[in-house]
Design an enzyme around this catalytic site. Sequence first.
Site, PDB file in Angstrom:
ATOM      1  N   LYS A   1     -48.004  -7.776  11.878  1.00  0.00           N
ATOM      2  CA  LYS A   1     -46.887  -6.882  12.168  1.00  0.00           C
ATOM      3  C   LYS A   1     -46.364  -6.333  10.846  1.00  0.00           C
ATOM      4  CE  LYS A   1     -42.265  -6.689  14.202  1.00  0.00           C
ATOM      5  NZ  LYS A   1     -41.097  -7.471  14.673  1.00  0.00           N
TER       6      LYS A   1
ATOM      7  N   TYR B   1     -46.022 -11.537   9.958  1.00  0.00           N
ATOM      8  CA  TYR B   1     -45.058 -10.450   9.763  1.00  0.00           C
ATOM      9  C   TYR B   1     -45.026 -10.069   8.284  1.00  0.00           C
ATOM     10  CZ  TYR B   1     -40.665  -7.922  10.861  1.00  0.00           C
ATOM     11  OH  TYR B   1     -39.692  -6.978  11.069  1.00  0.00           O
TER      12      TYR B   1
END
Length: 315
Positions: free
Chosen positions: A168, A143
């Site tokens: 992400k 992330y």
Amino acid sequence: MTPAPLAARLSIPGGPLFFPVTAFGPDGSVDLDTYRTHVRRGVEDGAAAVFACCGTGEFHALTPEEFQACVRAAVEAAEGRVPVVAGAGYGTALAVQYAALAEEAGADGLLAMPPYLVVAGQEGLLRHYRTLAASAALPVIVYQRDNAVFTPDTVVELARTDGIIGLKDGLGDLDLMQRTVSAVRTEAPGDFLYFNGLPTAEQTQLAYRALGVTLYSSAVFCFAPEIALAFCRALHDGDEDTAGRLLDGFYRPFVELRAQGPGYAVALVKAGVRLRGLDVGEVRPPLHEPAEDHLKQLAQLIERGHTLLDAEGTR
């Protein structure tokens, strides 16, 4: 589950990626029965995957024991119909421990949150995620946001790392994202996945799709799955009119409301779930509940979104 099957299941989703809120009872403890109901309804409504105990699920506010209990409950509620990905974070040692708890609970993969507090260089960040991937039997999605921002070269190295299957993006720098996608495509070709992980990702997904990023998280799906599904279908079908009307009439006003309070990216979503009839409790500190006027505006927005669907016959 090996990395390849999870990557394959996520690469062509049949619906939004679902990030459930974590349910708390009146005494503030985790309410696993309500949480299972929330997850089960999301899967039945058409979620392509469940991302349990991540940002929207208040990962930061859960004890390790609560985290594992919630991940296990999500796995039980999903019943193998869709993959369950669990959050993992803090420092390297704790991230490794959370990964082990998630594996024991039956999760199919991990979303690796940014490290706690420190601002690290690229070499240190790469060591952190490689250590997590090497220790975990589960595939890892990294992330990018806040204090974990990567150069394209670093993402190339992440893509070359066994067990890391995707990135992400919660930063929103489209120039950096384009250079990252290009670098990985050139220097580490394969099936590396990219996700739009900005809050209310629908608002920016048209731009991300132009970069080749088709996967995105949907917090709106938690409380208005009909709206989120209609938008997802419009993107898939190339229905720019429907997408535009939902952006103009629902998503942009929702994003503007979300900006009215710190932490509203979680607190408003949780309030929306309650407004739709499932009492998932309040957010835990340090987050706080939305103001009463903001709750009224949220209820009106949800009604407006459904009116848009009825007018177009998309519900």
